[in-house]
Design a protein around this motif. Structure first.
Motif, short mmCIF file in Angstrom:
data_model
loop_
_atom_site.label_atom_id
_atom_site.label_comp_id
_atom_site.label_asym_id
_atom_site.label_seq_id
_atom_site.Cartn_x
_atom_site.Cartn_y
_atom_site.Cartn_z
N GLN A 1 41.80 47.30 40.22
CA GLN A 1 41.14 48.39 40.42
C GLN A 1 40.94 49.59 39.62
OE1 GLN A 1 42.55 49.65 44.28
NE2 GLN A 1 41.69 47.82 45.27
N CYS A 2 39.84 50.07 39.12
CA CYS A 2 39.72 51.00 38.37
C CYS A 2 40.33 52.48 38.89
CB CYS A 2 38.23 51.43 38.01
SG CYS A 2 37.90 52.83 36.89
N GLU A 3 41.26 52.87 37.89
CA GLU A 3 41.81 54.24 38.55
C GLU A 3 41.13 55.43 38.40
OE1 GLU A 3 44.80 55.10 35.68
OE2 GLU A 3 46.55 53.48 36.63
N ASP A 4 39.80 55.25 37.87
CA ASP A 4 38.73 56.51 37.84
C ASP A 4 37.78 56.24 38.82
OD1 ASP A 4 37.97 58.71 36.81
OD2 ASP A 4 36.41 57.70 35.56
N CYS A 5 37.08 55.16 39.05
CA CYS A 5 36.06 55.19 40.01
C CYS A 5 36.41 54.26 41.19
CB CYS A 5 34.66 54.66 39.55
SG CYS A 5 34.86 52.60 38.93
N GLY A 6 37.49 53.54 41.11
CA GLY A 6 37.99 52.65 42.32
C GLY A 6 37.27 51.33 42.38
N GLY A 7 36.18 51.17 41.47
CA GLY A 7 35.75 49.70 41.47
C GLY A 7 36.62 48.85 40.85
N ASP A 8 36.02 47.60 40.83
CA ASP A 8 36.63 46.26 40.15
C ASP A 8 36.51 46.61 38.73
OD1 ASP A 8 37.22 45.00 42.54
OD2 ASP A 8 35.39 43.92 42.62
N ILE A 9 37.56 46.20 37.89
CA ILE A 9 37.78 46.27 36.80
C ILE A 9 37.20 44.96 36.03
CG2 ILE A 9 39.27 46.01 34.64
CD1 ILE A 9 41.40 47.82 36.01
N GLY A 10 37.48 43.99 36.77
CA GLY A 10 36.66 42.65 36.06
C GLY A 10 37.42 41.69 35.39
N GLU A 11 37.42 40.44 35.74
CA GLU A 11 38.20 39.56 35.06
C GLU A 11 38.29 39.46 33.85
OE1 GLU A 11 40.09 35.37 36.54
OE2 GLU A 11 38.08 35.83 37.10
N LYS A 12 37.06 39.26 32.97
CA LYS A 12 36.87 39.11 31.84
C LYS A 12 37.44 40.37 31.19
CE LYS A 12 32.41 36.72 31.61
NZ LYS A 12 31.42 36.43 31.04
N ARG A 13 37.41 41.55 31.41
CA ARG A 13 37.90 42.52 30.84
C ARG A 13 39.63 42.51 31.09
NH1 ARG A 13 38.69 47.50 28.40
NH2 ARG A 13 39.55 49.08 29.43
N LEU A 14 40.09 42.08 32.23
CA LEU A 14 41.53 41.92 32.28
C LEU A 14 42.10 40.62 31.68
CD1 LEU A 14 41.68 42.34 36.03
CD2 LEU A 14 42.66 44.06 34.37
N LEU A 15 41.17 39.80 31.28
CA LEU A 15 41.80 38.77 30.42
C LEU A 15 41.77 39.07 28.96
CD1 LEU A 15 39.69 35.68 31.79
CD2 LEU A 15 42.29 36.03 32.08
N ALA A 16 40.96 39.99 28.57
CA ALA A 16 41.06 40.38 27.22
C ALA A 16 41.99 41.54 27.16
CB ALA A 16 39.58 41.38 26.93
N ARG A 17 42.36 42.48 27.88
CA ARG A 17 43.30 43.73 28.16
C ARG A 17 43.77 43.33 29.22
NH1 ARG A 17 44.35 47.12 24.13
NH2 ARG A 17 45.08 49.01 24.97
N PRO A 18 44.97 42.86 29.70
CA PRO A 18 45.56 42.64 30.77
C PRO A 18 46.08 43.96 31.80
CG PRO A 18 46.38 40.81 29.45
CD PRO A 18 45.53 41.81 28.73
N THR A 19 46.21 44.93 30.70
CA THR A 19 46.95 46.01 31.17
C THR A 19 46.04 47.31 31.51
OG1 THR A 19 47.72 46.81 29.14
CG2 THR A 19 49.17 45.81 29.94
N ALA A 20 44.70 46.87 31.40
CA ALA A 20 43.81 47.80 31.54
C ALA A 20 43.62 48.38 33.01
CB ALA A 20 42.45 47.06 31.32
N SER A 21 43.31 49.55 32.91
CA SER A 21 43.62 50.55 34.32
C SER A 21 42.16 51.14 34.45
CB SER A 21 44.73 51.60 34.05
OG SER A 21 44.26 52.58 32.84
#
Length: 147
Positions: free
Chosen positions: A78-98
């Motif tokens: 979950q995005c810390e800013d908007c509360g939406g989904d971060i997206g699996e592709k982004r998490l696979l590229a950058r697992p610690t993305a917030s």
């Protein structure tokens, strides 16, 4: 969106447990007191580099701990800013993305890290947003160069 949380949890634990931290006694204590100025400068540069790497490593481990806490709290992905989904592709590229990619890009634009948001320190205008701004900046530089 369905994120395989167990995959990320396993990956974070492997990163945390499999990563061997730099031993501060081995790396930081190996400074030689003798030598010429060049040797001393190289030793100081090496110490500074090891310290920088240790700080980056500590920061990365804090990000891993934050991600593991989010997994435990059911907030991972979950995005810390908007509360939406971060997206699996982004998490696979950058697992610690917030943040999701849109919020992260907006955040970076506001910080001035991207070229199109940077400003000239001497002229005070945007460097690149469109051809007109770039042309205006060039004219300003020519005006100051003529003085």
């Amino acid at each position: 969106m369905t994120i395989n949380v167990e995959h990320f949890k396993k990956m974070f634990l492997e990163m945390k447990n499999g990563n061997v931290a730099l031993d501060s006694n081995d790396e930081m204590g190996s400074t030689r007191l003798g030598g010429d100025d060049a040797d001393l400068a190289n030793a100081e540069r090496d110490r500074a580099m090891v310290l920088k790497l240790k700080q980056r490593e500590a920061f990365f481990f804090r990000k891993i701990d934050e991600a593991l806490t989010k997994i435990e709290n059911g907030e991972f992905g979950q995005c810390e800013d908007c509360g939406g989904d971060i997206g699996e592709k982004r998490l696979l590229a950058r697992p610690t993305a917030s943040m999701c990619i849109n919020c992260k890009e907006e955040h970076e634009r506001n910080e001035g890290h991207l070229l199109y948001a940077k400003r000239s320190k001497t002229i005070g205008t945007e460097l690149i947003t469109n051809g007109e701004t770039l042309e205006k900046a060039f004219k300003e530089v020519q005006k100051y160069a003529a003085v």
